[in-house]
Design an enzyme around this catalytic site. Sequence first.
Site, PDB file in Angstrom:
ATOM      1  N   GLU A 156       0.843  -1.194   0.000  1.00 42.14           N
ATOM      2  CA  GLU A 156       0.000   0.000   0.000  1.00 42.14           C
ATOM      3  C   GLU A 156       0.888   1.257   0.000  1.00 42.14           C
ATOM      4  O   GLU A 156       2.058   1.206   0.349  1.00 42.14           O
ATOM      5  CB  GLU A 156      -0.855   0.058   1.277  1.00 42.14           C
ATOM      6  CG  GLU A 156      -1.504  -1.237   1.665  1.00 42.14           C
ATOM      7  CD  GLU A 156      -2.922  -1.306   1.165  1.00 42.14           C
ATOM      8  OE1 GLU A 156      -3.528  -0.248   0.907  1.00 42.14           O
ATOM      9  OE2 GLU A 156      -3.429  -2.440   1.003  1.00 42.14           O
ATOM     10  N   ASP A 172      -0.583  -6.625  10.271  1.00 43.32           N
ATOM     11  CA  ASP A 172      -1.374  -7.580   9.492  1.00 43.32           C
ATOM     12  C   ASP A 172      -1.086  -9.008   9.961  1.00 43.32           C
ATOM     13  O   ASP A 172      -2.004  -9.814  10.160  1.00 43.32           O
ATOM     14  CB  ASP A 172      -1.019  -7.408   8.003  1.00 43.32           C
ATOM     15  CG  ASP A 172      -1.683  -8.426   7.116  1.00 43.32           C
ATOM     16  OD1 ASP A 172      -2.842  -8.192   6.729  1.00 43.32           O
ATOM     17  OD2 ASP A 172      -1.049  -9.458   6.800  1.00 43.32           O
ATOM     18  N   LYS A 223      -3.611 -12.017  11.824  1.00 41.21           N
ATOM     19  CA  LYS A 223      -3.735 -13.387  11.320  1.00 41.21           C
ATOM     20  C   LYS A 223      -3.275 -14.399  12.369  1.00 41.21           C
ATOM     21  O   LYS A 223      -3.889 -15.450  12.543  1.00 41.21           O
ATOM     22  CB  LYS A 223      -2.935 -13.528  10.028  1.00 41.21           C
ATOM     23  CG  LYS A 223      -3.560 -12.715   8.891  1.00 41.21           C
ATOM     24  CD  LYS A 223      -2.612 -12.578   7.715  1.00 41.21           C
ATOM     25  CE  LYS A 223      -3.266 -11.835   6.555  1.00 41.21           C
ATOM     26  NZ  LYS A 223      -2.268 -11.457   5.514  1.00 41.21           N
TER      27      LYS A 223
END
Lengths: 428, 428
Positions: A190, A201, A205
Amino acid sequence: MKKIKIGLLGFGTVGQGVWKILNSNMDEIISKCGYEIEIKKILVKDINKKRCVDVPKEILTTNSDDIFYDEEIKIIVELIGGAHPAKEYIIKAAECKKHIVTANKLVVASFADEIFKAVNENNVMIYYEASVGGGIPIIKGINESLTANKIKEITGIVNGTTNYILTKMTDEGLEFEEALKQAQNLGYAEADPTSDVEGFDAVYKLAIMASLSFNTSVDINSIYREGIGRIKAVDIEYAKRFGYVIKLLAIAKEEDNLELRVHPAMVEKNHPIANVGDSFNAIFIKGNAVGDLLLCGRGAGDLPTGSAVVSDIISIIRNNFDVPYNFNYEVNSSKMPIKQSKEFISKYYIRLDVKDQAGVLGQIANIFGQHNISILSVTQDVFAEHKVNLVFVTHDAKYGNIVDSLEKIKTLNSVNGIENVIRIYEFN
Amino acid sequence: MKKIKIGLLGFGTVGQGVWKILNSNMDEIISKCGYEIEIKKILVKDINKKRCVDVPKEILTTNSDDIFYDEEIKIIVELIGGAHPAKEYIIKAAECKKHIVTANKLVVASFADEIFKAVNENNVMIYYEASVGGGIPIIKGINESLTANKIKEITGIVNGTTNYILTKMTDEGLEFEEALKQAQNLGYAEADPTSDVEGFDAVYKLAIMASLSFNTSVDINSIYREGIGRIKAVDIEYAKRFGYVIKLLAIAKEEDNLELRVHPAMVEKNHPIANVGDSFNAIFIKGNAVGDLLLCGRGAGDLPTGSAVVSDIISIIRNNFDVPYNFNYEVNSSKMPIKQSKEFISKYYIRLDVKDQAGVLGQIANIFGQHNISILSVTQDVFAEHKVNLVFVTHDAKYGNIVDSLEKIKTLNSVNGIENVIRIYEFN
């Protein structure tokens, strides 16, 4: 042909992947679930926005109620991402007696208790395979294929962006900033890469995988986190010299209590996970019956993630979507105790920038010794006039001791700086 | 606690693994399915035989009817192996309205049509995760996690014995016979190793995976098969020199028609599958949505295979074992056309024993040229007085052309023999 109608919330990359898959693979899908799947409505922000796929305008809506209160829609697929209103949408979908599929790792990791409560109370199903590892069947793997096991460890490369960056750095000798720029140009990273590069991130997870694997409710804030921004080309070079490859690992393992950590680590170059490059993800699981298991695949992208979403839709259909659902996962209110980061044990790679003068090595080695840190190897390379890279590899040591010793080492006159500290991770 | 009672047919390695798992992991199992699982009866040949696990004698029986006609037993687990009476037992179990779990690759590969017909007619479920890849969730992977995909290829190392032998040969430079002997001493290979070494075991597993992946009924006799008995230490050496590792691969891919083959192959040493050593299995899947996926794990052994069996039992329980099962897999009466072996295209490694004299290379190269075979590299090593290993690596060539050219080459005076022909497999 019997038909089942679904609604999508959001129509970005993954939503368009779902659209493409339903268009290209409908014969296979019908043969697997006995139903044709039709997207009846899609919630978007802007109906007139230009999109890569050709969707009839009449199925687009900016009003979520058109989906929640449509009696014909049996399954709602949440693909807007982010915390809010995604969480509220998921709970509302449950209250409207819709089954749910989501790819939203942040929401599942952060609000699992609320979401599962709503889902169980309303007797609907929620599937979220796409929230971890894209198309890799890790959630079903844990929830359905490894149910006979006590899981002891789950460790993986779960962020494709950082794996792409580290692979570029390894293969082409690039510095982090250059590799990041390439990843951004290719759409792998990004414009604001913080969530990927700093490991957030991966933390989401890991929280999902660990909650399922260890039957516990993992607080994302309890996960130790380090990003890859400090890794230099020279660290990658040393890793190679020592027979390692650097990967961003997400690690959950049970040893007395639960150890949860996301950080770059050197892994042995012959371990299968070391050769999982590019934007691929890989997840290693150790169960007390199955032994070692490794799953690798594309962790992101429209079609891989869409594959998980559509397969989840098919699972809901096959699980009798119109009769009350008989099996509820327990909401894990239990919390396993979490190991403190200072108790983490591993080998360490420590790179110091020191002055090229007599006695330096002895001073540093003494400090390590005083902190119970035993040295496996020392490597010394002059890299500028009077400047030396002094690289230590330690035997297994406690992180607390490493931190304490480095506090002292950096006060030494002969030490210009602690350049990097990277764990060496041994699968065993 | 609600309880479900099951019966085992057979109590060898896998049966005892199931027993151990149910004993050690019952808490996890209850949390995953809501039921306690009790083994009520076990069919054995000899009740008094000494066993590794301590089982009350009263649950052992030599009469299968004690299991088939026990109203309390809801699930029958077939673990006797072999074709007969395993097949008849499975069909009888279905007729007695028992759900079925089996680890029997031979039966599932050979009699799928009859078995699925019996199962569907009697409205019971059959699960057979353990029949391929031990604890690796490949069957559920294909059947439940990849249902959104058109599968294009499924290729794997599915036989642990041969992988162990090839790994030993690669790591220690052993000849095949020595490595086989070690495998036998460790219990990795049978006294009669034919089924593993000649690739029959891999053929059964490939038939199961290909049938599911391509929605077709695969006849095991239509699968091309070569074993690893011809691989020499010197071939392994050349593979290393060229950057490859030799593995026994089971390959199914759709290219116009269905290509099905089991044979040793050289794979690039950096491909993740190349580093799957020891007795591990690895299965690579390419789907048109998910992309490339790789699953690795223990392909055999009491606990890994038991893990798959017990997880299958849990799946049956969670799928409403006492209400009519709502989703039947279609029996695949359709048959995709199978590609003839002479049409197989790949690069080839060809090792010839030739006389050390002028003109040999030219003669051979001419014959390859006449058969449309283009040469990528030639390597020549003297290995005895006047004797030379002449090793060709070809570009992509048709197997039919390779066979025809070698027929001619072996008639040359200067050629002592065609020592080996091994495919080079490129994942793409």
